[in-house]
Design an enzyme around this catalytic site. Sequence first.
Site, PDB file in Angstrom:
ATOM      1  N   GLY A 268       0.822  -1.203   0.000  1.00 55.49           N
ATOM      2  CA  GLY A 268       0.000   0.000   0.000  1.00 55.49           C
ATOM      3  C   GLY A 268       0.852   1.246   0.000  1.00 55.49           C
ATOM      4  O   GLY A 268       0.537   2.225  -0.685  1.00 55.49           O
ATOM      5  N   GLU A 303       1.404   6.020   7.244  1.00 57.54           N
ATOM      6  CA  GLU A 303       2.800   6.315   6.873  1.00 57.54           C
ATOM      7  C   GLU A 303       3.322   7.542   7.604  1.00 57.54           C
ATOM      8  O   GLU A 303       4.502   7.605   7.972  1.00 57.54           O
ATOM      9  CB  GLU A 303       2.911   6.495   5.363  1.00 57.54           C
ATOM     10  CG  GLU A 303       2.422   5.312   4.545  1.00 57.54           C
ATOM     11  CD  GLU A 303       2.986   3.974   4.994  1.00 57.54           C
ATOM     12  OE1 GLU A 303       4.184   3.913   5.322  1.00 57.54           O
ATOM     13  OE2 GLU A 303       2.220   2.995   5.026  1.00 57.54           O
ATOM     14  N   HIS A 306       4.521   6.686  10.975  1.00 59.70           N
ATOM     15  CA  HIS A 306       5.830   6.022  10.923  1.00 59.70           C
ATOM     16  C   HIS A 306       6.996   7.014  10.985  1.00 59.70           C
ATOM     17  O   HIS A 306       8.120   6.607  11.312  1.00 59.70           O
ATOM     18  CB  HIS A 306       5.963   5.218   9.627  1.00 59.70           C
ATOM     19  CG  HIS A 306       5.494   3.806   9.725  1.00 59.70           C
ATOM     20  ND1 HIS A 306       5.869   2.948  10.730  1.00 59.70           N
ATOM     21  CD2 HIS A 306       4.682   3.070   8.903  1.00 59.70           C
ATOM     22  CE1 HIS A 306       5.322   1.762  10.539  1.00 59.70           C
ATOM     23  NE2 HIS A 306       4.590   1.806   9.435  1.00 59.70           N
ATOM     24  N   GLU A 325       4.548  -1.455  13.001  1.00 57.56           N
ATOM     25  CA  GLU A 325       3.341  -1.554  12.185  1.00 57.56           C
ATOM     26  C   GLU A 325       2.065  -1.463  13.019  1.00 57.56           C
ATOM     27  O   GLU A 325       1.103  -0.819  12.620  1.00 57.56           O
ATOM     28  CB  GLU A 325       3.368  -2.839  11.366  1.00 57.56           C
ATOM     29  CG  GLU A 325       4.544  -2.941  10.405  1.00 57.56           C
ATOM     30  CD  GLU A 325       4.610  -1.785   9.410  1.00 57.56           C
ATOM     31  OE1 GLU A 325       3.599  -1.057   9.240  1.00 57.56           O
ATOM     32  OE2 GLU A 325       5.669  -1.609   8.803  1.00 57.56           O
TER      33      GLU A 325
END
Length: 850
Positions: A268, A303, A306, A325
């Site tokens: 993704g 994202e 992250h 994750e």
Amino acid sequence: MNLTRDEARQRAAIVSVHSYAINLDLTRGDSIFGSTTVVSFDAEQGTSTFIDAVTASVHRVTLNGVDLDVADVSDGVRIRLDNLAVSNELVIDADMLYMNTGEGLHRFVDPVDNEVYLYTQFEVPDSRRVFAVFEQPDLKATFRFTVTAPSHWDVISNSPTPQPAEAGSADEGGARSTWAFEPTPVLSSYVTALIAGPYQSVRSELTSSDGRTIPLGVFARKSLMQHLDAENVFELTRQGFEFFEEQFGAPYPFEKYDQLFVPEFNAGAMENAGAVTFLESYVFRSRVTEATIERRAITILHELAHMWFGDLVTMRWWNDLWLNESFAEFMSTLASAEATKFTQSWTTFASLEKAWAYRQDQLPSTHPIVAPINDLEDVQVNFDGITYAKGASVLKQLVAWVGQDKFMQGVREYFGKHAWSNTELSDLLVELEKASGRDLKEWSAQWLETAGVNTLRPEITSNDDGAITSFAVQQSAVADFPTIRSHRLAIGFYDLTGNGQLERSHRVELDIAGERTAVDELIGLQQPDLVLLNDDDLAYAKIRLDDRSLRTATRHLKDFSESLPRTLVWASAWDAARDGETPARNYVELILQNIASESDSSVVLVLLRQLATTLALYVSPADRQPMEIAAADSLWQLAEGADAGSDSQLQFVKAFAVHAQTGPQLDIIERILDGSAAPEGLTVDADLRWELLTSLVVGGRKTQRDIDAELEQDATATGALAAAQAKAAIPTAEAKEEAWTAIVERSDMPNAAQRSAIAGFTRVHDTNLLEPFAGKYFASAKDVWANRTHEIAQQIIVGLYPSRLTTQGTLAATDEFLATLDPDLASLRRLVLENRDGVARALRAQAADK
């Protein structure tokens, strides 16, 4: 190609890396690029180690000014380094290979304008395909990229893009330039990145919490820019920045934030520091469902999370991959629900993510959230529903237990202490314990160090007046994973109101433990129409309904006034059908009778997928075709009855196209495709045309000539992938043989084309077409695993397993294959075992479907 944890520990014990200077020449043709790496590192005097470099050829290796014998020290994968000094400078000049697998430096040619587009994908072990590197997450360093490329390209990396300098002409003609980037902050190599080509962009900026101006960029290929909704991406990015900076108590850690939609991406997205790459399907050239729009939003926020959890603070070794994750998964859903328009995101989480987690946790390959990762092969197959979805579910329960404020206080301390370094799980737990005052050792032991999912059932008795005389929660576990856990959960009572809706009338939140937990505070209350364990979805457990509640749910599922409790009941019914506790046909009926009233697009999407799985695998084979035909008729009725132009209308038409197989059904598809029978409000755009055409191909109505004609009208990369799927779906033995040869026996098919061809190959109404390939699968699997890259091999091993052939013969052939498999091929064994479990589960469900 593999790296063991022991090797990584040994290397980290003697090596400390300071910096990489990487010079890449992207003007040498379409197969090779030049890569020169200068590494500055310290080591224990006189020791030996190795650096990773997957090369086409190595021209020079110089260690501390001494040229080494290339033939002696390099094997094309590793370069041996002997007799190290305390301070070392290593220079490696090599040629590297462009990839078409979505790993390393991926090269793509746009069929619209023949322009070349490049991007890197390094997680887990593929930065070594672009430059020489100590490929493990705990050997962080700074990275300075210098890139020579055609002058009309844009070149993007982790650091802001500098002004290029002219560098003359390339070997094949045309001007070239050199971009000299500033060094990055200290990073793990897997989050470095390079994206190059004539990408176009939209620019913006925001102000971070520490007052800096952060440049923003959204990029796509030239031929897709007309479809790029950059303002929506910027809006979500700003919402995410504000939310995360406040929650984490730390400003965004990098100088800029670029988001790039790249072709033929395997996942993704990827959290490259300051240069996130996304699946190009997130640029919507045709109308998509609200579920897809929400999924893009969650991915954008995932994202962005992250940048702190993974990039700023990174796991020491891949056994803590789950922490990266799961944390990003949890935080992206929290941010979506609290900071964006997608306020129903926890409903989506319950329907999509938890369904994934429960499925993965019931496979024979299930593992604790903190999984033992012995080598790179272990981690490459561990990007699964445990690492992502179960971990996020457990974090959600932890937050409910300790309180969100306390949880975030611990997270802020964690970032403050460990910025730019590597950590282990214990580092986070220490801060959460301090902030919450809770001892998390038992929680960690129960939830992070054991595998399997528990099942919760209510035990209720009441008197003649309907008053509850006893209430308890029963907890069970399967024999292979017998852990009985403590759960923080809510119990909701739901009653039918005068207007016919199911609304919550009472709620209690509590901790349960052991095989039976009495809930005495509910004694004396009137037994409601429906009791929902795990109301608000705080806990991670499968739930079952008591008989009274099940009758209410069956009759009034559509009448819930809120989407989340309805979704939890849907999930309970799905679990029971998958587990063979209730007939699969009952679940088909439940979906078709209630889905028209479902308000959440993501839930509709999940239900239609589950409908397809149930029809293909779980219903009795003797009744399968009649049920498929009846379901297709119902889906068309649902499409006709849906509001014009609605999201549900689009989803029902697409689902009808998947299941249509009779003459009258295919007639309807043809009329929709030619425009004579499209329901009011439905736009038959480019992507929907391909879905309709493929339906007709599978049904034997359209041929290769029709596919070619459609591709001529849609001569784009997306069109080419759709054509590859349609071609592989042609329902003839010759077409299936041709597709098998292209996928398995040749090795030149790019990753995205292979993915499409596999989807087409397995799409059949008559599974007899697939029977000749079951033996071929087992005969070729070992060779595929040995000779293809991980991504390509995994696509084939998972995608071409004969899962549609739900017979004892498939199980026997699988067992025979596994019996001959080398014990060292643990990752291959795991994938095949997971496939086998799907067939075994299907057989159990079919036996219950009476």
